[in-house]
Design a protein around this motif. Structure first.
Motif, PDB file in Angstrom:
ATOM      1  N   GLU A 102      62.805 -25.168 -79.341  1.00 60.55           N
ATOM      2  CA  GLU A 102      63.463 -25.921 -78.265  1.00 60.55           C
ATOM      3  C   GLU A 102      64.990 -25.860 -78.414  1.00 60.55           C
ATOM      4  OE1 GLU A 102      63.224 -30.239 -78.383  1.00 60.55           O
ATOM      5  OE2 GLU A 102      62.767 -30.257 -76.238  1.00 60.55           O
ATOM      6  N   ALA A 103      65.450 -25.982 -79.659  1.00 56.14           N
ATOM      7  CA  ALA A 103      66.896 -25.948 -79.906  1.00 56.14           C
ATOM      8  C   ALA A 103      67.474 -24.580 -79.524  1.00 56.14           C
ATOM      9  CB  ALA A 103      67.194 -26.266 -81.371  1.00 56.14           C
ATOM     10  N   ILE A 104      66.754 -23.511 -79.867  1.00 48.98           N
ATOM     11  CA  ILE A 104      67.232 -22.171 -79.495  1.00 48.98           C
ATOM     12  C   ILE A 104      67.247 -22.035 -77.973  1.00 48.98           C
ATOM     13  CG2 ILE A 104      66.765 -19.680 -79.626  1.00 48.98           C
ATOM     14  CD1 ILE A 104      65.556 -20.157 -82.401  1.00 48.98           C
ATOM     15  N   ALA A 105      66.174 -22.518 -77.329  1.00 52.62           N
ATOM     16  CA  ALA A 105      66.101 -22.446 -75.866  1.00 52.62           C
ATOM     17  C   ALA A 105      67.284 -23.196 -75.250  1.00 52.62           C
ATOM     18  CB  ALA A 105      64.776 -23.020 -75.369  1.00 52.62           C
ATOM     19  N   GLN A 106      67.554 -24.397 -75.755  1.00 50.79           N
ATOM     20  CA  GLN A 106      68.661 -25.196 -75.212  1.00 50.79           C
ATOM     21  C   GLN A 106      70.008 -24.514 -75.408  1.00 50.79           C
ATOM     22  OE1 GLN A 106      68.050 -29.049 -76.976  1.00 50.79           O
ATOM     23  NE2 GLN A 106      66.681 -29.737 -75.326  1.00 50.79           N
ATOM     24  N   SER A 107      70.144 -23.853 -76.568  1.00 51.83           N
ATOM     25  CA  SER A 107      71.422 -23.184 -76.822  1.00 51.83           C
ATOM     26  C   SER A 107      71.653 -22.055 -75.809  1.00 51.83           C
ATOM     27  CB  SER A 107      71.481 -22.650 -78.258  1.00 51.83           C
ATOM     28  OG  SER A 107      70.683 -21.493 -78.382  1.00 51.83           O
ATOM     29  N   TYR A 108      70.574 -21.547 -75.229  1.00 52.64           N
ATOM     30  CA  TYR A 108      70.709 -20.518 -74.195  1.00 52.64           C
ATOM     31  C   TYR A 108      70.557 -21.079 -72.779  1.00 52.64           C
ATOM     32  CZ  TYR A 108      70.695 -16.947 -77.805  1.00 52.64           C
ATOM     33  OH  TYR A 108      71.015 -16.174 -78.880  1.00 52.64           O
ATOM     34  N   GLY A 109      70.495 -22.413 -72.680  1.00 48.26           N
ATOM     35  CA  GLY A 109      70.387 -23.035 -71.358  1.00 48.26           C
ATOM     36  C   GLY A 109      69.040 -22.810 -70.686  1.00 48.26           C
ATOM     37  N   LEU A 110      67.995 -22.620 -71.499  1.00 52.63           N
ATOM     38  CA  LEU A 110      66.665 -22.366 -70.930  1.00 52.63           C
ATOM     39  C   LEU A 110      65.784 -23.598 -71.085  1.00 52.63           C
ATOM     40  CD1 LEU A 110      66.094 -18.912 -72.676  1.00 52.63           C
ATOM     41  CD2 LEU A 110      66.550 -19.245 -70.221  1.00 52.63           C
ATOM     42  N   SER A 111      65.039 -23.939 -70.033  1.00 52.13           N
ATOM     43  CA  SER A 111      64.147 -25.086 -70.178  1.00 52.13           C
ATOM     44  C   SER A 111      62.793 -24.604 -70.700  1.00 52.13           C
ATOM     45  CB  SER A 111      64.001 -25.846 -68.860  1.00 52.13           C
ATOM     46  OG  SER A 111      63.335 -25.050 -67.919  1.00 52.13           O
ATOM     47  N   ALA A 112      62.155 -25.493 -71.449  1.00 52.09           N
ATOM     48  CA  ALA A 112      60.910 -25.140 -72.156  1.00 52.09           C
ATOM     49  C   ALA A 112      59.794 -24.722 -71.202  1.00 52.09           C
ATOM     50  CB  ALA A 112      60.455 -26.320 -73.008  1.00 52.09           C
ATOM     51  N   ASP A 113      59.817 -25.230 -69.976  1.00 51.77           N
ATOM     52  CA  ASP A 113      58.700 -24.910 -69.079  1.00 51.77           C
ATOM     53  C   ASP A 113      58.696 -23.456 -68.609  1.00 51.77           C
ATOM     54  OD1 ASP A 113      60.753 -24.993 -67.260  1.00 51.77           O
ATOM     55  OD2 ASP A 113      60.023 -26.762 -66.183  1.00 51.77           O
ATOM     56  N   ARG A 114      59.733 -22.714 -68.970  1.00 53.99           N
ATOM     57  CA  ARG A 114      59.716 -21.276 -68.642  1.00 53.99           C
ATOM     58  C   ARG A 114      59.161 -20.458 -69.800  1.00 53.99           C
ATOM     59  NH1 ARG A 114      65.458 -19.701 -66.825  1.00 53.99           N
ATOM     60  NH2 ARG A 114      64.579 -17.628 -67.051  1.00 53.99           N
ATOM     61  N   ILE A 115      58.859 -21.148 -70.885  1.00 54.31           N
ATOM     62  CA  ILE A 115      58.425 -20.439 -72.078  1.00 54.31           C
ATOM     63  C   ILE A 115      56.985 -20.812 -72.427  1.00 54.31           C
ATOM     64  CG2 ILE A 115      58.905 -20.029 -74.532  1.00 54.31           C
ATOM     65  CD1 ILE A 115      61.864 -20.994 -73.679  1.00 54.31           C
ATOM     66  N   ASN A 116      56.213 -19.772 -72.673  1.00 50.67           N
ATOM     67  CA  ASN A 116      54.805 -19.939 -72.940  1.00 50.67           C
ATOM     68  C   ASN A 116      54.500 -19.395 -74.334  1.00 50.67           C
ATOM     69  OD1 ASN A 116      52.189 -20.534 -71.717  1.00 50.67           O
ATOM     70  ND2 ASN A 116      51.826 -18.346 -71.977  1.00 50.67           N
ATOM     71  N   ILE A 117      53.792 -20.188 -75.122  1.00 54.67           N
ATOM     72  CA  ILE A 117      53.463 -19.767 -76.480  1.00 54.67           C
ATOM     73  C   ILE A 117      52.021 -19.259 -76.515  1.00 54.67           C
ATOM     74  CG2 ILE A 117      53.214 -20.574 -78.876  1.00 54.67           C
ATOM     75  CD1 ILE A 117      56.120 -20.744 -77.827  1.00 54.67           C
ATOM     76  N   GLU A 118      51.827 -18.026 -76.982  1.00 52.42           N
ATOM     77  CA  GLU A 118      50.473 -17.463 -77.073  1.00 52.42           C
ATOM     78  C   GLU A 118      49.947 -17.509 -78.503  1.00 52.42           C
ATOM     79  OE1 GLU A 118      49.931 -13.567 -75.411  1.00 52.42           O
ATOM     80  OE2 GLU A 118      50.883 -14.092 -73.509  1.00 52.42           O
TER      81      GLU A 118
END
Ligand code: C2E
Ligand code: MG
Ligand code: MG
Ligand code: MG
Length: 290
Positions: free
Chosen positions: A133-149
């Motif tokens: 989440e911290a890496i995503a935030q540092s790139y301005g990305l919200s978690a709902d665009r990321i899917n964990i397989e």
């Protein structure tokens, strides 16, 4: 009509442009070297919605560049990294690299979704969801665009894994059960796990055009997934016939060589543009016949 789309798809699909080797000579030292030198590469395979062939996102698939410049496939090093502990470093580099790429595309006005494979071995790290989440935030990305397989065979009953999965969901990440059909998920377990997506393994995608029996396995997986509120993705879709059958039984998303092999990041924007054109054309020609 549907057939125009299928014909267009058949022309579009191709074998992988970039070959990978599964060199058995690839050792733990080679892996450590590759990680030290940041010689990892991520390729991106498109996922499209079946009802209108709209591009929805990509799956990130890791490769390593060996010293000779040869691209090495994950089958040659993931298991090794899990057993010698390098998986943590590897996972960190994969997440960092792919989220950075996703944010670059976002800045160009392309808001793709991204699926990332995680090994169960890295799911022992309790703060992994916060870390990603911290890496995503540092790139301005919200978690709902990321899917964990997570692959079905790796999803073992265990409080720890369940905990980490729940933490991912609480932060808004999607959770996908990969290679579904190759493990032995009981219905009870599947229901108790917080998955948002189910990926039907290639083996069953292949089988669905071969026997009625295999098709009914696919049918009931789709039905089960939908009843549990999950999105269904078919992986390894290679032929128009497979696309046809899967679409008819209600599969939501398709991924496979029929649409595109995994692409190096530099090829993604051009691919997305030509796909959009193909998609628009086939939809117009369908509308024209109605
Ligand atoms: P997966 O997650 O099930 O990924 C699908 C695999 O099928 C990929 O192989 C992809 O290139 C391949 N594929 C896609 N479409 C087709 C098709 O139409 N036909 C056929 N025959 N194959 C297709 P790849 O990239 O070699 O990855 C193999 C496995 O390695 C993945 O299976 C995944 O379990 C693992 N893996 C890949 N990247 C990562 C990663 O970043 N982290 C972890 N932990 N595992 C990864
Ligand atoms: Mg996967
Ligand atoms: Mg899979
Ligand atoms: Mg697999």
């Amino acid at each position: 009509k549907e057939e125009d789309l299928l014909r267009a798809l058949a022309d579009f699909g191709q074998a992988p442009a970039v070959r990978t080797t599964t060199a058995t000579a690839f050792s733990a030292d080679d892996l450590a070297d590759a990680l030290d030198a940041n010689r990892i590469e991520i390729h991106y395979q498109p996922q499209v919605r079946m009802i209108d062939a709209e591009l929805v996102g990509f799956e990130a698939l890791v490769r390593l560049r060996d010293r000779d410049g040869e691209l090495v496939s994950p089958d040659a090093f993931i298991a090794m990294s899990e057993s010698n502990g390098d998986i943590h470093r590897l996972t960190h580099q994969i997440i960092e690299r792919s989220l950075k790429q996703l944010s670059l595309w976002s800045r160009q006005g392309r808001d793709f979704a991204l699926s990332v494979n995680l090994s169960a071995a890295s799911m022992t790290q309790l703060d992994l969801p916060e870390h990603i989440e911290a890496i995503a935030q540092s790139y301005g990305l919200s978690a709902d665009r990321i899917n964990i397989e997570l692959t079905e065979t790796q999803v073992q009953v265990g409080a720890e894994l369940y905990d980490v999965m729940t933490r991912f969901r609480m932060r808004g990440f999607g959770l996908s059960i990969d290679d579904f059909g190759t493990g032995d998920s009981s219905l009870t377990r599947l229901r108790s796990m917080p998955f948002t997506e189910l990926k039907i393994d290639q083996e069953f995608v292949r089988g669905c055009t071969r026997s009625q029996e295999q098709q009914s396995i696919v049918n009931s997986s789709i039905e089960l997934g939908h009843q549990l509120g999950m999105l269904i993705v078919a992986e390894g879709v290679q032929s128009p016939e497979e696309w046809d059958v899967l679409g008819a039984v209600g599969c939501d998303i398709a991924q496979g060589y029929l649409i595109s092999p995994p692409l190096p990041p530099g090829d993604v924007p051009a691919w997305a543009n030509s796909w959009k054109r193909l998609n628009a054309e086939s939809i117009m020609s369908r509308a024209g016949q109605e």
